[in-house]
Design an enzyme around this catalytic site. Structure first.
Site, PDB file in Angstrom:
ATOM      1  N   ARG A  49       0.855  -1.190   0.000  1.00 40.31           N
ATOM      2  CA  ARG A  49       0.000   0.000   0.000  1.00 40.31           C
ATOM      3  C   ARG A  49       0.886   1.233   0.000  1.00 40.31           C
ATOM      4  O   ARG A  49       1.832   1.329   0.791  1.00 40.31           O
ATOM      5  CB  ARG A  49      -0.888  -0.025   1.239  1.00 40.31           C
ATOM      6  CG  ARG A  49      -1.968   1.005   1.229  1.00 40.31           C
ATOM      7  CD  ARG A  49      -2.793   0.907   2.492  1.00 40.31           C
ATOM      8  NE  ARG A  49      -3.604  -0.303   2.557  1.00 40.31           N
ATOM      9  CZ  ARG A  49      -4.002  -0.853   3.698  1.00 40.31           C
ATOM     10  NH1 ARG A  49      -3.664  -0.309   4.862  1.00 40.31           N
ATOM     11  NH2 ARG A  49      -4.732  -1.950   3.690  1.00 40.31           N
ATOM     12  N   ARG A  94      -1.679   6.557   9.450  1.00 42.03           N
ATOM     13  CA  ARG A  94      -1.648   6.060   8.075  1.00 42.03           C
ATOM     14  C   ARG A  94      -1.851   7.194   7.071  1.00 42.03           C
ATOM     15  O   ARG A  94      -1.834   8.353   7.430  1.00 42.03           O
ATOM     16  CB  ARG A  94      -2.732   4.998   7.929  1.00 42.03           C
ATOM     17  CG  ARG A  94      -2.549   3.890   8.961  1.00 42.03           C
ATOM     18  CD  ARG A  94      -2.886   2.589   8.381  1.00 42.03           C
ATOM     19  NE  ARG A  94      -2.741   1.508   9.315  1.00 42.03           N
ATOM     20  CZ  ARG A  94      -3.447   0.383   9.218  1.00 42.03           C
ATOM     21  NH1 ARG A  94      -4.367   0.261   8.275  1.00 42.03           N
ATOM     22  NH2 ARG A  94      -3.239  -0.596  10.051  1.00 42.03           N
ATOM     23  N   LYS A 137      -3.958   1.008  14.797  1.00 42.49           N
ATOM     24  CA  LYS A 137      -3.832   1.922  13.663  1.00 42.49           C
ATOM     25  C   LYS A 137      -4.474   3.273  13.977  1.00 42.49           C
ATOM     26  O   LYS A 137      -5.354   3.362  14.856  1.00 42.49           O
ATOM     27  CB  LYS A 137      -4.481   1.304  12.438  1.00 42.49           C
ATOM     28  CG  LYS A 137      -5.937   0.924  12.597  1.00 42.49           C
ATOM     29  CD  LYS A 137      -6.394   0.165  11.354  1.00 42.49           C
ATOM     30  CE  LYS A 137      -7.703  -0.557  11.601  1.00 42.49           C
ATOM     31  NZ  LYS A 137      -8.030  -1.481  10.510  1.00 42.49           N
ATOM     32  N   LYS A 191      -5.997   6.819  11.960  1.00 38.67           N
ATOM     33  CA  LYS A 191      -6.344   7.333  10.631  1.00 38.67           C
ATOM     34  C   LYS A 191      -6.843   8.770  10.712  1.00 38.67           C
ATOM     35  O   LYS A 191      -7.667   9.093  11.581  1.00 38.67           O
ATOM     36  CB  LYS A 191      -7.445   6.467  10.015  1.00 38.67           C
ATOM     37  CG  LYS A 191      -7.021   5.027   9.782  1.00 38.67           C
ATOM     38  CD  LYS A 191      -8.182   4.193   9.259  1.00 38.67           C
ATOM     39  CE  LYS A 191      -7.714   2.782   8.909  1.00 38.67           C
ATOM     40  NZ  LYS A 191      -8.826   1.944   8.440  1.00 38.67           N
ATOM     41  N   CYS A 241     -14.924  -3.601  -0.370  1.00 44.10           N
ATOM     42  CA  CYS A 241     -13.505  -3.811  -0.040  1.00 44.10           C
ATOM     43  C   CYS A 241     -12.951  -4.949  -0.900  1.00 44.10           C
ATOM     44  O   CYS A 241     -13.679  -5.580  -1.644  1.00 44.10           O
ATOM     45  CB  CYS A 241     -13.366  -4.154   1.432  1.00 44.10           C
ATOM     46  SG  CYS A 241     -13.925  -5.830   1.782  1.00 44.10           S
ATOM     47  N   CYS A 271      -7.404 -11.046   0.783  1.00 46.57           N
ATOM     48  CA  CYS A 271      -7.455 -10.627   2.181  1.00 46.57           C
ATOM     49  C   CYS A 271      -7.634 -11.839   3.098  1.00 46.57           C
ATOM     50  O   CYS A 271      -8.588 -12.598   2.958  1.00 46.57           O
ATOM     51  CB  CYS A 271      -8.591  -9.637   2.387  1.00 46.57           C
ATOM     52  SG  CYS A 271      -8.709  -9.205   4.119  1.00 46.57           S
ATOM     53  N   CYS A 307     -15.637  -8.775   5.765  1.00 46.13           N
ATOM     54  CA  CYS A 307     -15.567  -9.084   7.196  1.00 46.13           C
ATOM     55  C   CYS A 307     -15.881  -7.811   7.962  1.00 46.13           C
ATOM     56  O   CYS A 307     -15.949  -6.733   7.377  1.00 46.13           O
ATOM     57  CB  CYS A 307     -14.177  -9.624   7.559  1.00 46.13           C
ATOM     58  SG  CYS A 307     -12.961  -8.338   7.858  1.00 46.13           S
ATOM     59  N   CYS A 318     -13.289  -2.146   6.031  1.00 47.29           N
ATOM     60  CA  CYS A 318     -12.446  -1.316   5.169  1.00 47.29           C
ATOM     61  C   CYS A 318     -13.236  -0.399   4.227  1.00 47.29           C
ATOM     62  O   CYS A 318     -12.775   0.676   3.901  1.00 47.29           O
ATOM     63  CB  CYS A 318     -11.490  -2.187   4.366  1.00 47.29           C
ATOM     64  SG  CYS A 318     -10.334  -3.055   5.418  1.00 47.29           S
TER      65      CYS A 318
END
Ligand code: SF4
Length: 1532
Positions: free
Chosen positions: A1026, A1095, A1166, A1168, A1387, A1393, A1432, A1436
């Site tokens: 990414r 990120r 994470k 964001k 996603c 994934c 899931c 995302c």
């Protein structure tokens, strides 16, 4: 009881009951045969078979792929096999028929063409050794089908049951078969004996010497005098049926048309019951066949009263003449004879037919016929006569002549088409001759041409195969000439012929000659004085020189044509009358893999042998399956190898669903090659209407495992200094490898692919897997030798690692208690050892719908299906891990811990001794599965007698992500070592955590997991990379660089993500470093694109306010840079030159990194940040840890930001402690302070976030735990200043606006619709290529949107026409999709994934297609409804903010959420859980209609579903789980 109206149904139902495997021969895989639809219906109804374990396997095969080949494998494996087919395959299958006749296979054959079938298809194969049975009415088709199966089982020989279904269609309906009768008639013991037998694999080419035999008492084995003679007794005690009886019989059996029923009673055949003293084998004789048939028919008669015999005679007992009918519609003749006036010569004639056509039981015929018969007319409906005398005539002559001196005279006729209008005339003609003094032989009766066949399958290009045609069109455009194009008109030639490659080849040669002459004419004309103007002369001579060079000739052609058109002379007109010949075409022939069965006689051979410059595209559609790959007996040959061995051809093996680029390359190279070219194009499908996703998955498996290698072969490569062989995929087949090795090309491959291991191709096969298992287990056992204590084998099946961790810990604890323990995945365990174990402990988690996790499935299936495992001496215990609320619906409760319960019960049933009850771990318990486990483990130790062991050592605590981070030396870990390890495509587990911080995840291709596992290969590991791209803005140059990376180093596609950046998939380990370097060379980075750090910073794309956008975008860049980690590990690992590194790197750990913002453990989770510019919320500002809402000042410039904190999407299914949350407003900050405020928010989170529980570590939980005000206070404290009051703002949507826009500076912006952000080329839409062309213009910039679309920005007016033309050319300007599609987002999910539970990106477009008709009907095509899907609950694609969302729960099952705010301002709520497509459509369709009907002006769907009370609004993340649409059932 149901009723049956066609022979196809009657036969299909019997075949279904009586077979293990049915080979269903079909015109194509998408179109049904007259039988196949009934198989489907029976399968759907889960109807049980009488002989197969559950229901028979139906193998559909196309009629033109040598269908009987598919019979050998099952029949040799002891499977009772039937074939349903038309007669068209029989003659071509003669070589197989001779061998198959010796097996108990049944062929049900509908003789073709319908309406006037040609029985020569039957007579031509009469000597093949099969038993032939004929049926003429619907009832017969049922009874004789049953007879065929019973007879095959009894005799062990093949039976062909044939019939004219067109004639049978006139019969009246009959009831379904009587199951008990079928059971009674089939000899199930004999069937079981066949199923137990297996024959040796032998070659298909040579006769395997098998012949069907019978076991008989020794006394019978030699001579059986006077027992069974095959004699047919005269019916009903010697009385032939009278006309009156015959009429009655027919009247009973038919309503409209008279049908002739069997009129002879079965002769009582001698009983075969014998006391068997000893057994011997003898070949099956005609007598045996007759004896068995008689027994079968006696049974049928007893149950139904319907009687059959080898021959049947109807007519007066004193008849003097008779007709023997073969193949004709007997009823028509019977009707005519019965109602004939006495004056007609045929008025009292009898009718004879054969029920058993082979073996020809001739001796039995004479006694059946009335003595009075003097003459017999034999009418044979055989259209293709290959012998002077009709085959049945000869049979009859032989048998009646040999029966004595008084035998009747036999006269043969060839029977044409007869109907009720022509039958009288035909009979008159036939009898006039028959009764004449010296009758003529071989007269023709009726119309030999017959009517036009009613049902002829129209030739059609299978829809899927259009993929390659489209690419040919794209590549060659007007130059493309497909010589055997379907549908092209050729005067006087049928489509069937003109579409054959052989015809096409001939026409190509003729065309080539024609052009050659034309070039000569043009050359001559260029030197003549025949033109009025001068210019044609010069252009023509120029053209004539380059006429064979396609590039030059095609460039000159329009010029020449225009000069000639202006000239107007007769010479010019003459040349112009063939003006297409000025262009040099790219000539192609299209063929199929059907040629592979007989290459020497195929079109491929002709083309190769001719050496002509012709290109062939051969589409192979056989899906890869282990069976196909392993079936060495298949006669199909490798066309590629054949062509390469020929030596003069360009050969390529391609697969559009694997590499589009390689297909293009191959086509271009083939066109350029001066000589024959063969492109083998793979397109695997079971049915022509298979979804592209299925074709893709099949292709991937075949390419990955080397079944379909991708390569290009240019025999003249070395002349150009290039390799002859170019391998474009990783693995190749053994045969190909041998070819290359023989011709020394293998060394070339090795040179170009140093990492290519030929040994890989040798590992093809499942034995390897077995060997690996054995080796692992033996190594373990060796280790344990010499240790005291009882053995304990711990086996686990684990998806997410919990069961595995628990098992390993259990094994360690066992060891500490003195037990000899082994621990391994269930699928790694050699099952044959199970009965010898003393104590086996099994731990399994629960996958999907109560299935075993992937690494336990094979083990479970083997245990479940095994009939001979004896576990009487084995102690076992099972612990299961699951979630009692995962499936809230009552009916789904059975899935809770199902694998554990299943295996416990199965081991019990196999005689195992349980050490404990089945332990149940439940995620809903206070300590999740640990609660149940804590009770179960002590019971286990007790049962094993090791519960009282003293002095157990302390156990080390489990390693956490925090440990990994702290021990990583600022994110180095052992990444570098892992990258350099060539023995695996993977890196270590801790490094997998660390590489996330570097912007890459290890993944594996889930489409290939099962297949690779079966082959003993490690999963197909690759990496996702990414990029970090603040605000999602890239230059055209960067776009080209990214595109190149994806093509050369990735999987040829790019994903534009929901967080506005580029993502590459399928980068294998060896290419990871080059990819990282290429990204950095493009002035981008990947550091901190993933991992527990800040990120990529997002920013609204807002094209219409360019200046303002630039100001805001600059802030996103500032924040991104400000929060970047400072470790030098990234640079060290990825960017340093391998050769010079040593010099740069200071020894050992001497460099100590310092992370001023993050510290050595970075963030708990994470982090964001996003910026939205009102009125667009296209970045979903509420969904991120920090959301910044840009505030414009009165001067039109950026003034500052409202700051939101605590948004976040990730959730765990059924874990109410986790929830999505929208950000809380902290207040307003001026522009110059915003990056500092972001930093301070991050620091409060760094120091207060939960580092123990990653599920509770995001900022949203930190804020809710401490309260917004306290949190704000802490930020202000660190910052040293206070937030101001939030300023006013207004959002009106969170979707993109597609098409062209002009900004305030007059620049133009175009928003492309990129479905789910996937940039790829397909045959339908070469989007990737198109965007490369756009980028090559080097105009404007590329902006990625938060909805995964793309904006081409800042195009000046002067450049517009050029850009627009390009967009049009590549269909990139298409934005006219339904608003639902335009507002949708998914996603990645499968196949890359690792967290995906269900499809997303590959499925949402399909689901939308299925909804679009409802949307159209409801008039909502232009009304946007935000629909999102993820594989899931990680979220995302930010599903919780969509108006309607689907979140994967298990494969094919989704939770459905409703009621999100249209501007991304309100969370949605669970409406239904675990629903599949059918239910989704059932729910959504009426809801959409309701919305269209009852919505208020301007009311959005998300608001409507709340007002209409479908769902309750979610006002805050903390009430997300309350008042859901579906309450969980509490009952167990
Ligand atoms: S939402 Fe889940 S399935 Fe989809 S990409 Fe993210 S982690 Fe994978």
């Amino acid at each position: 009881m149901g009723s049956i109206s066609t022979a196809g149904e009657a036969v299909a139902r019997i075949a279904y009951l009586s077979s293990d495997v049915i080979v269903s021969v079909q015109p194509s895989l998408a179109s049904d045969s007259e039988f196949s639809e009934y198989f489907r219906a029976l399968q759907k109804a889960k109807a049980p078979s009488l002989v197969a374990k559950n229901h028979p396997e139906i193998v559909a095969v196309r009629h033109n792929v040598d269908p009987l080949l598919s019979v050998f494998q099952p029949i040799r494996a002891g499977k009772l096999t039937a074939v349903t087919t038309t007669s068209s395959i029989l003659v071509k299958s003669i070589p197989h028929l001779y061998k198959l006749a010796q097996y108990p296979v049944v062929l049900h054959v509908s003789v073709q063409p319908t309406g006037f079938p040609d029985f020569s298809d039957i007579t031509s194969i009469r000597q093949s050794g099969f038993t032939f049975l004929q049926s003429e009415t619907l009832q017969q088709s049922q009874d004789i089908a049953l007879t065929a199966h019973a007879l095959a089982i009894k005799s062990g020989k093949g039976v062909i049951h044939f019939f004219d279904s067109g004639a049978i269609a006139m019969s009246k309906n009959i009831p379904h078969e009587d199951r008990e009768l079928v059971r009674g008639v089939l000899d199930l013991n004999a069937a079981a004996a066949i199923q137990k037998s297996r024959s040796e694999e032998t070659s298909l080419y040579a006769d395997d010497g098998r012949s069907a035999t019978l076991s008989v008492a020794r006394s019978q084995a030699t001579a059986v005098p006077g027992t069974v003679t095959g004699r047919v007794n005269p019916p009903d005690g010697g009385q032939a049926m009278t006309v009156v009886d015959r009429t009655r019989a027919r009247a009973e059996s038919s309503s409209s048309s008279s049908r002739r029923e069997s009129s002879t009673a079965s002769g009582a055949s001698s009983s075969s019951a014998t006391t068997v003293e000893s057994l011997a084998s003898k070949p099956v004789s005609s007598e045996d066949i007759y004896r068995f048939a008689s027994q079968i028919w006696a049974n049928i008669k007893e149950a139904t009263g319907r009687s059959y015999d080898a021959f049947e005679y109807t007519g007066p007992v004193n008849a003097e003449t008779a007709i023997f009918l073969f193949g004709a519609d007997t009823a028509i003749f019977a009707d005519e004879i019965d109602t004939a006036d006495d004056s007609e010569t045929y008025a009292n004639a009898g009718i004879i037919t054969a029920r058993i056509y082979r073996p020809w039981l001739g001796a039995s015929l004479a006694p059946l016929l009335p003595q009075s018969i003097k003459r017999i007319a034999v009418l044979e409906q055989v259209r293709r006569k290959t012998t002077r005398w009709g085959p049945v005539l000869l049979d009859l002559l032989m048998s009646l002549k040999s029966s004595g001196a008084n035998s009747p005279m036999i006269v043969g006729y060839q029977l044409g088409y007869i109907n009720d209008k022509t039958v009288q005339q035909a009979l008159r003609g036939a009898f006039q001759n028959l009764t004449s003094e010296s009758p003529l032989q071989n007269l023709q009766v009726g119309n030999l041409d017959g009517p036009t066949p009613l049902s002829k399958v129209a030739l059609e290009q299978p829809g899927l195969e259009n993929a390659y045609m489209k690419i040919l069109n794209q590549v060659f455009g007007e130059r493309l000439h497909i010589a055997n194009q379907l549908g092209a008109k050729h005067a006087g030639i049928s489509n069937e012929i003109s579409s054959s490659p052989e015809y096409g080849f001939g026409s190509l040669l003729a065309r080539k000659e024609h052009r050659k002459r034309f070039i000569e004419e043009a050359r001559a004309a260029s030197k003549s004085n025949d033109f009025i103007t001068r210019s044609p002369l010069e252009w023509l001579s120029k053209w004539a020189v380059d006429a064979d060079n396609s590039d030059k000739a095609n460039a000159l052609a329009p010029e020449v044509i225009s000069r000639l058109s202006n000239d107007g002379s007769p010479a010019a007109s003459q040349l112009l009358s063939f003006k297409s010949l000025f262009f040099k075409e790219s000539p192609w022939l299209i063929g199929s893999d059907a040629w592979a069965y007989d290459l020497g006689n195929s079109g491929v051979h002709h083309v190769l042998a001719s050496g002509e410059n012709v290109n062939m595209l051969i589409v192979d559609s056989q899906p890869y399956s282990e069976r196909a790959a392993a079936d060495a007996a298949r006669r199909k040959k490798d066309i590629g190898l054949y062509a390469m061995n020929f030596g003069n051809a360009y050969v390529a093996s391609v697969a559009v669903y694997s590499s589009y680029t390689q297909v293009l390359e191959a086509m271009i190279e083939a066109d350029k090659f001066d000589g024959p070219s063969v492109i083998l194009a793979y397109l695997p499908y079971e049915k022509e209407n298979d979804s592209p996703l299925t074709v893709l998955q099949e292709t991937k498996k075949a390419v990955d495992l080397g079944y379909w290698p991708l390569y290009r072969w240019d025999p003249r490569g070395d002349e150009k200094g290039e390799p002859n062989f170019q391998l474009d995929s990783e693995r190749i087949k053994k045969e190909l490898e041998e070819f290359l090795r023989r011709d020394n090309y293998m060394s070339q491959v090795m040179k170009r692919h140093p990492d290519f291991s030929p040994a890989l191709s040798a590992s093809y096969g499942t034995e390897v897997r077995q060997l690996q298992k054995r080796k692992a287990k033996d190594a373990y056992s060796k280790l344990l030798e010499g240790l005291a204590g009882d053995p304990m084998t711990v086996l686990f099946a684990s998806d997410n690692g919990n069961a595995e961790t628990l098992s390993k810990r259990l094994a360690n604890r066992g060891k500490a208690r003195g037990l000899k323990t082994i621990c391994m995945a269930m699928d790694d365990y050699p099952l044959e050892d199970l009965p010898t174990e003393q104590n086996v402990i099994l731990l399994t988690s629960t996958a999907g719908q109560g299935e075993f996790p992937q690494n336990g499935r094979t083990f479970w299936e083997a245990v479940r299906d095994s009939t001979d495992l004896d576990l009487a001496t084995v102690n076992f215990a099972v612990f299961a891990l699951g979630d009692s609320h995962y499936w809230p619906r009552k009916e789904d409760k059975i899935y809770y811990n199902k694998p554990g319960k299943d295996i416990h019960n199965r081991l019990l049933a196999l005689g195992g001794n349980p050490l404990t009850e089945c332990g149940l771990g439940d995620d809903q318990d206070p300590d999740a599965y640990q609660t149940g486990y804590a009770e179960w483990e002590p019971q286990l130790w007790q049962a094993l007698g090791v519960d009282k062991v003293e002095g157990l050592p302390d156990e080390p605590p489990p390693i956490t992500n925090e440990d990994i981070k702290i021990n990583s030396n600022f994110l180095r870990g052992t990444i570098e070592e892992g990258l350099n390890d060539p023995t695996t495509g993977a890196i270590s587990a801790p490094d997998q955590q660390l590489t996330k911080f570097h912007g890459t995840y290890m993944q594996d291709d889930r489409d290939l997991r099962d297949e690779r596992k079966a082959q003993g290969l490690e999963p197909a590991y690759s990496f996702m990379i990414r990029c970090r791209l603040p605000g999602g803005v890239a230059t055209p140059k960067q776009w080209l660089q990214m595109d190149e990376i994806s093509t050369k180093l990735g999987n040829e596609t790019m994903k534009l993500t929901t967080r506005q950046t580029f993502q590459f998939h399928g980068v294998v380990k060896g290419k990871l470093k080059p990819a990282m370097q290429a990204i950095n060379k493009a002035l981008m980075t990947t550091i901190a694109a993933c991992g527990d750090v800040n990120r990529n910073v997002m920013c609204s794309s807002l094209p219409q306010h360019s200046q303002y956008h630039t100001e805001v975008h600059a802030v996103s860049k500032t924040i991104s840079d400000h929060l970047l980690p400072s470790t030098t590990a990234y640079h060290e690992i990825w960017l340093q030159d391998d050769e010079t590194k040593e010099k740069k790197k200071v020894a050992g750990d001497a460099i100590v990194d310092h992370e001023p913002l993050y510290g050595p453990t970075y963030l708990p989770r994470k982090f964001k940040i996003t910026i939205a510019i009102p009125p667009h919320n296209d970045t979903d500002v509420y969904a991120h840890d920090v959301g910044l809402i840009a505030i414009k000042g009165a001067d039109g410039h950026l003034e500052g930001f409202n700051v939101l904190a605590g948004g976040g999407m990730g959730v765990t299914h059924n874990n109410k402690k986790t929830y999505p949350r929208t950000g809380s407003m902290l207040g307003y900050v001026p522009t110059n302070a915003v990056h500092i405020v972001c930093e301070k928010i991050m620091l409060v989170q760094r120091d207060n976030g939960d580092r123990k529980d990653r599920k509770h570590a995001r900022l949203k939980y930190t804020i809710d735990d401490m309260g917004v005000d306290v949190f704000r206070g802490k930020v202000e404290e660190l910052w040293g200043e206070k937030f101001a009051e939030a300023k006013d703002f207004k959002f009106d949507s969170n979707v993109d606006t597609f098409g062209w826009l002009k900004d305030e500076n007059g620049l133009n912006h175009f928003t492309f619709f990129i479905e789910n952000g996937r940039i790829e080329d397909t045959a339908e839409f070469p989007m990737k290529t198109g965007l490369i062309e756009v980028a090559k213009l080097q105009k404007g910039e590329f902006r990625l949107t938060g909805n995964q679309h793309l904006i081409l920005s800042n195009i000046a007016d002067k450049d517009l026409p050029q850009v627009k033309e390009l967009l049009k050319k590549y269909k990139l300007d298409a934005t006219n999709f339904s608003a639902l599609r335009l507002s949708s987002s998914a996603c990645v999910a499968f196949p890359t994934c690792g967290l995906a539970m269900a499809e997303s990106e590959r499925y949402l477009p399909e689901l939308i297609t299925k909804l679009e008709s409802t949307i159209e009907e409801a008039g909502l095509r232009q009304d946007s409804i935000v629909m999102r899907m993820t594989g899931c609950p990680n979220g995302c694609a930010r599903p919780w903010l969509a108006e309607v969302a689907f979140v994967g729960k298990a494969f094919g099952a989704y939770n459905m959420y409703l009621g999100g705010g249209y501007h991304g301002n309100r969370l949605n709520k669970l409406y239904r859980s675990s629903i599949k497509e059918e239910e989704i459509l059932d729910i959504l369709k009426p809801m959409i209609k309701h919305y269209a009907k009852d919505r208020h002006e301007g009311e959005r769907f998300g608001d409507f579903v709340i007002r209409a009370k479908y769902i309750v609004a979610t006002t805050h993340g903390t009430n997300f789980h309350e008042n859901t649409g579906e309450e969980e059932s509490e009952e167990e």
